[in-house]
Design an enzyme around this catalytic site. Structure first.
Site, mmCIF file in Angstrom:
data_model
loop_
_atom_site.group_PDB
_atom_site.id
_atom_site.type_symbol
_atom_site.label_atom_id
_atom_site.label_comp_id
_atom_site.label_asym_id
_atom_site.label_seq_id
_atom_site.Cartn_x
_atom_site.Cartn_y
_atom_site.Cartn_z
ATOM 1 C CD GLU A 159 -3.152 -0.684 -0.060
ATOM 2 O OE1 GLU A 159 -3.517 0.666 -0.105
ATOM 3 O OE2 GLU A 159 -3.627 -1.582 -0.468
ATOM 4 C CB SER A 425 -46.325 -35.667 26.875
ATOM 5 O OG SER A 425 -47.235 -36.079 26.452
#
Length: 731
Positions: A159, A425
């Site tokens: 960069e 249940s």
């Protein structure tokens, strides 16, 4: 005197001479002649000599034109140089004005400061390993000193290779970029330095304009004046965007490679360095070939600058970086979402990074995810089941594993904590507990026979009735009519109050069908409520956050002792554990038994097989599994006794491996001797179990009333032998 005064009178000098008139004799003439000027005589003499010489050349013929041409050329070049100088000065003035104008749009220099980075929330497992990051950045701040040297160098190499020599703006880099852009189609390169990129990230919008570039340069100069090069690079590495919501190298390393930035390899560092040019296009999890090609360019630049040896580059190229796979989109994110939901209860506003320590065990989390996903992949299509959830916690409420869905990447909805479904249940233990607290015991007998409450006529799934049965057997075999009878005896309000006392916080309807689990609850609530059975009767508040600290170690929150206190009498706990233990002995979860461990639990199936549950526990771990479909579509007879039990056993076998078995509180006092073949057959147990496995589990909603059948007799010997082979009864 008059004459004297006349002689003494002075006249003011008059410098004006009317045009066309000659000054009168004796008048004062202050005009300068050629001789009065400096060098005037010399100039005049030279002029005369030039005239004479010109005359000679004119008469002689050749030298005069050459001198005139030279004079003209010199005059032109001089004028041109002068013009360039003037234009340059005006250009500098114009640039200075432009810079001053754009600088005036920025805050005063003495008021500039680097904005605070949004805080990160690091969410850790119980062993300190990272589960997930939350916050706007996706990762914590890291110091450049804790990074491997090649990681920051990768960014400098690709960069801004002149980073350590320029003053924030790089004229050489700008000139090189302009030159390359002129020789390529489109914009090939930009001339921004790392400092300029940082200035843009910190202070400016992403717009691309000359105005923004000028402000960017001004801010870059300020940054270079304010900070050292390493400080600028550290700020850059913690602020730059890497895509996928990751800001900074720590977030990116975790996002793409599943490891901290300090642990990335050279190949991975090169990939991160190349990624910032175009995060969406070069993301390795989206375009791996492009990411690897860009990483190779970074490695070449690093070698060229002498940042890394050629041999290391060769190895990095041979072992190119690849993104870490995240199965199911990362189920730990369900845990992280839960942490973020409750974090405000423990800490107020915070402006710096914090660390949240959870109770989750990474090994159990992985085992739970694998058990759930593998079973759904294997049988989900067959049973038309697309989603599931699993919650596992210690008996004190500390969550050890939490799976909120099949695939977090596909759906972030947390079914473990948020989805409210009918438990069927699986709700019956609260009914039985209410009855036990009012004088019943596991050996109390009730009639399993048709019952009618108003227009509602609940039935067993098998549509058969076992006659007189003990509560122990009725709960193990999940007989609906017995549960409804008990609910009517104690009253629906008592059932609701019992469930709420154990930690159920969802709204419950106090009606007859509450005994069959028709009110909706979450898996987390159910598992928490069952925790009281596992720990001896102490009410449980499920929790996942153990502590919260700042990054410098300051404790912001630490969980102390907490809970709901005693909610069940110890003797009642023993009876409930003895009854639910039978579920693994003769009941609907028999195939879930784990040798060597005392286990208890209850299956559950809602109307039309829309929900399938199993919640079971040992003395050290409580785990619940729910399966179904988000839109409530019925499954193809998925019941609590099949897929949920399979998932539960797979997970619990791993979770309990290597541990010393822990007895269930009070079980031994109320434990029943193993059932004989004849007694089980007489109770009709195998028929009910068969119904569970083949989709005839207890149903919560009303069913049409069939003609009242006669009490079922013992199965023929041939049928008993079949059941013995199928279920191992009598072994």
């Amino acid at each position: 005197m008059a004459q004297g005064r006349g002689r003494d009178r002075r006249s003011e000098p008059n410098f004006d001479v009317p045009e066309g008139r000659v000054a009168a004799p004796g008048a004062l003439d202050l005009r300068l002649s050629r001789q009065d000027r400096a060098g005037g005589g010399v100039a005049e003499t030279g002029a005369k000599r030039g005239a004479v010489a010109s005359g000679r050349k004119a008469s002689g013929g050749r030298r005069a034109p050459a001198r005139k041409a030279a004079k003209r050329r010199g005059s032109f070049l001089g004028r041109m140089a002068y013009g360039v100088l003037v234009l340059g000065l005006w250009g500098l003035i114009g640039i200075a004005g432009l810079v001053a104008y754009h600088a005036s749009q920025l805050p005063p220099i003495d008021q500039l400061s680097v904005p605070k980075r949004p805080p990160n929330i690091a969410i850790l497992a119980s062993d300190g390993s990272l589960l997930a990051n939350r916050g706007e950045t996706g990762g914590r701040v890291v110091s450049i000193k804790e990074l491997p040297p090649y990681l920051p160098r990768a960014f400098v190499a690709i960069e801004d290779r002149r980073f350590y020599s320029h003053f924030g703006v790089d004229p050489v880099g700008i000139a090189r970029a302009i030159g390359q852009n002129l020789t390529r189609r489109g914009v090939a390169q930009g001339g921004s330095t790392l400092t300029q990129q940082l200035a843009k990230n910190l202070f400016l919008t992403p717009e691309r304009s000359a105005s923004r570039k000028i402000q960017e340069a001004i801010l870059a100069l300020w940054l270079e004046h304010k900070y050292t090069k390493d400080e600028i690079l550290e700020l850059y590495l913690n602020r730059v965007y890497f895509g996928a919501g990751a800001y900074g190298v720590e977030a990116a390393a975790q996002r793409y490679f599943g490891k901290p930035a300090k642990s990335v390899s050279l190949a991975e560092a090169a990939m991160l360095g190349g990624l910032v040019q175009a995060p969406s296009r070069l993301a390795p999890n989206r375009n791996l070939p492009a990411a690897q090609a860009r990483a190779a360019q970074v490695l070449a630049a690093m070698q060229e600058l002498g940042f890394v040896p050629a041999q290391d580059v060769k190895v990095a190229l041979a072992q190119a970086a690849r993104p870490a796979s995240s199965r199911g989109g990362g189920s730990a994110n369900y845990v992280a979402d839960l942490v973020m939901d409750v974090l405000d209860d423990f800490v107020g506003k915070f402006e710096s990074d914090i660390v949240v320590q959870t109770t989750v065990d990474t090994g159990l989390q992985a085992a739970a995810e694998k058990a759930l996903v593998d079973e759904l992949n294997r049988q989900g299509t067959r049973y038309n089941v697309h989603q599931g959830a699993l919650v596992s916690m210690k008996p004190d409420g500390a969550i050890r594993a939490l799976i909120g869905g099949r695939d977090y990447a596909q759906s972030q909805f947390n079914r473990a904590t948020t989805a409210k479904r009918q438990p069927g249940s699986a709700f019956k233990p609260f009914v039985y507990l209410a009855a036990i607290e009012r004088g019943a015991t596991p050996d109390t007998v009730r009639e399993d026979a048709p019952i009618k409450i108003g227009s509602w006529q609940p039935e067993n799934y098998s549509h058969r009735y076992e006659g007189a049965v003990t509560l122990r057997t009725a709960l193990a075999l999940s007989l609906n009519t017995v549960a409804v009878r008990l609910g009517q005896e104690v009253g629906p309000k008592a059932v609701v109050q019992t469930a709420q006392r154990l930690g159920i916080s969802s709204a419950l309807q106090a009606n007859g069908s509450i005994a069959l689990g028709t009110s909706e609850v979450t898996p987390l609530e159910m598992v928490g409520a069952y925790g009281a059975f596992a720990n001896g009767g102490i009410g449980v508040i499920p929790y996942v956050v153990a502590s919260v600290k700042s990054t410098d170690g300051k404790v912001l929150y630490k969980r102390g002792e907490g809970g709901l206190g005693r909610v069940i009498d110890p003797n009642a706990v023993g009876m409930m554990n003895a009854m639910m233990h039978e579920t693994f002995v003769i009941g609907t979860a028999k195939k879930g038994d784990i040798p060597g461990w005392d286990l208890a639990g209850k299956t559950g199936t809602s109307q039309d097989f829309r929900d399938a549950w199993f919640i079971g526990y040992s003395g050290s771990l409580v785990t619940g599994v729910w399966l179904g479909n988000d839109d409530g579509e019925p499954t193809k007879k998925a019941s609590g006794g099949n897929l949920p039990v399979d998932i539960w056993k797979t997970y619990m076998t791993t979770a309990l491996k290597g541990q010393t078995p822990v007895p269930l509180p009070g079980l031994n006092r109320w434990r029943k001797a193993p059932e004989t073949t004849a007694s089980v057959a007489a109770a009709g147990g195998p028929g009910e179990i068969l119904g569970q496995i083949f989709g005839t589990a207890p149903q919560a909603a009303p069913q049409p009333q069939a003609p009242a059948p006669r009490r079922r007799q013992a199965e023929p010997q041939q049928d008993r032998n079949f059941f013995e082979k199928l279920f191992g009864i009598g072994e």
